[in-house]
Scaffold this active site. Structure first.
Site, mmCIF file in Angstrom:
data_model
loop_
_atom_site.group_PDB
_atom_site.id
_atom_site.type_symbol
_atom_site.label_atom_id
_atom_site.label_comp_id
_atom_site.label_asym_id
_atom_site.label_seq_id
_atom_site.Cartn_x
_atom_site.Cartn_y
_atom_site.Cartn_z
ATOM 1 N N LYS A 115 0.766 -1.271 0.016
ATOM 2 C CA LYS A 115 -0.063 -0.037 0.068
ATOM 3 C C LYS A 115 0.885 1.258 0.046
ATOM 4 C CE LYS A 115 -3.931 -0.546 -0.036
ATOM 5 N NZ LYS A 115 -4.862 -0.491 -1.108
ATOM 6 N N HIS B 125 -1.584 3.251 -7.261
ATOM 7 C CA HIS B 125 -3.055 3.970 -7.509
ATOM 8 C C HIS B 125 -2.776 5.316 -7.928
ATOM 9 C CE1 HIS B 125 -4.969 0.593 -5.603
ATOM 10 N NE2 HIS B 125 -4.584 0.708 -4.701
#
Length: 353
Positions: free
Chosen positions: A77, A95
C-alpha cells in the site's frame, strides 16, 4: 538475472497485515541468489523471525529510505509522505495512473528523486492479464461483509480472522429471511470470490458480466437486496448507479459493497459516494428511507492476511525470480513513464535501466 536486492518494507497503514512475499517464498528467493532485506513490522502477519530463519536480512521499520540506490523496495500500500524525493524503484499498488487524488504529487516525488514506480496493478502478461492480484479474496471478503451487514451481524471495528472462522459466521441462522444478491463482474477473480462467499452464506447470486453491463438494466439491479460490484473499469463506461437511482421508490437494494473502490477516479462505475469506509467504520448509510448501506474498504484482503498473502506471494514469486528490465517489469516501467507524461511531469534521471 543481475544480482537483485529486494527490500520488503513495513506498511505504514495500521490495518495492513498482508505481505507480498511470505517466508516460504522468501526462502526460494534467497536460494536463487536474491538478497532480501525484511523490515521489522509488528503488524505483518508473518513475524521478522520467520524471514530471518530462511536467510533474510532484518532491518528497522522505515529504513528503506537509506538503502543502496539499486535496491528494489517491495510493499503493498501507500508510501509515507516523506521523503519528498524517491530514489529507488518501488514495487507496490500506487493507485496513481487514473487521476486519483494525490497521483500527481506521488509521481512528482519519483521524478524528483530519479526513482520509478513498478505498479503491481500493471504487472501483466502479453495479453494484459494481471500476473499477481488479491482480487479473489477482495471479492470473497466484500461479499462476506455485505452478507453480515444485511443480516445485522456485522461488528465494528473489523478485525483480521481466518477463513474457517469467517465461514462459520456466514452460515444462515434458522429462520433467517432469505435475500437476493447480484454480483457485477461475476467472471473475474473478485467476482468469483464474491459468488463463493455468497454460496457459503446460502445465497446463489445473480451473475452479471460484460454482456449484462453493456446494456445495463438498472431496475433489475435495484430489485436485488444486496449488490457486490467487482468491476474495475479501464475505459469510460456509463455508471452502474447514479444519485437519482438511490431515490427510486421501487428500490429494493439495501446493502451495496464496492469491492473495486475506485473513488476519485473518472472511471468510477459507482460515482454515488466520495469517500471510502474503513475497519473502524466499515458501513456508511447512503439513504435512510428506505435504508441503503455502503461498504467500500480498499484493503479487504488484509482481513484474511495469511490466506491472501500466501496466494499473492505464490503468484508474484515467479515474476521476482525473473526480475529484469524487459517483459512484465519493462511494461510496468513503460506505464510509469506514460503516466508521468500524461500529467506533464518532467521525467527524472531514472538511473536503473
Amino acid at each position: 538475472m543481475t544480482e537483485l536486492h529486494l527490500w520488503l518494507r513495513h506498511e505504514v497503514r495500521s490495518t495492513e497485515r498482508r505481505t507480498p512475499i511470505v517466508p516460504l517464498d522468501a526462502r526460494r528467493l534467497v536460494e536463487s541468489g536474491v538478497t532480501l532485506t525484511v523490515e521489522e513490522s509488528a503488524q505483518r502477519i508473518f513475524p521478522a523471525e520467520e524471514y530471518e530463519a530462511v536467510g533474510c536480512r532484518i532491518a528497522l521499520s522505515g529504513s528503506w529510505v537509506s538503502a543502496p540506490a539499486d535496491t528494489v523496495v517491495l510493499g503493498l500500500k501507500e508510501l509515507p509522505d516523506d521523503p519528498a524525493e524517491l530514489t529507488h524503484r518501488h514495487i507496490y499498488f500506487g493507485h496513481a495512473y487514473k487521476q486519483q487524488p494525490g497521483a500527481k504529487d506521488l509521481l512528482h516525488r519519483f521524478a524528483a528523486g530519479g526513482g520509478a514506480l513498478l505498479d503491481l496493478e500493471y504487472l501483466v502478461d502479453d495479453s494484459g492479464r494481471r500476473l499477481a492480484a488479491f482480487g479473489f479474496w477482495a471479492g470473497y471478503l466484500g461479499a462476506a461483509l455485505a452478507v453480515l451487514q444485511h443480516r445485522g451481524r456485522l461488528v465494528a471495528p473489523l478485525t483480521p480472522t481466518s477463513k474457517d472462522e469467517l465461514d462459520a459466521l456466514l452460515q444462515p441462522a434458522p429462520g433467517e429471511p432469505e435475500f437476493t444478491a447480484l454480483v457485477i463482474g461475476a467472471l473475474g477473480r473478485s467476482g468469483r470470490g464474491a459468488r463463493l462467499a455468497l454460496l457459503t452464506a446460502g445465497v446463489e447470486a445473480t451473475p452479471w458480466d460484460l454482456e449484462e453491463t453493456r446494456d445495463l438494466d438498472r431496475p433489475v439491479l435495484l430489485a436485488h437486496d444486496v449488490v457486490v460490484n467487482a468491476v474495475l473499469a479501464t475505459t469510460p463506461v456509463p455508471p452502474f448507479l447514479r444519485e437519482q437511482d438511490l431515490n427510486d421508490p421501487a428500490r429494493a437494494l439495501r446493502t451495496l459493497c464496492d469491492v473495486t473502490v475506485d473513488v476519485g477516479s473518472p472511471l468510477n462505475v459507482l460515482p454515488i459516494y466520495d469517500r471510502t469506509t474503513d475497519w473502524t467504520a466499515p458501513v456508511r448509510r447512503l439513504r435512510e428511507d428506505p435504508p441503503l448501506d455502503l461498504i467500500a474498504i480498499d484493503n479487504l484482503p488484509s482481513l484474511l492476511p495469511r490466506e491472501s498473502s500466501t496466494d499473492f506471494s505464490s503468484a508474484l514469486l515467479p515474476q521476482l525470480l525473473e526480475f529484469e528490465t524487459g517483459g512484465p517489469w519493462g511494461r510496468c516501467i513503460d506505464r510509469f513513464r506514460q503516466a508521468s507524461r500524461e500529467l506533464d511531469i518532467a521525467e527524472g534521471e531514472f538511473h536503473h535501466d
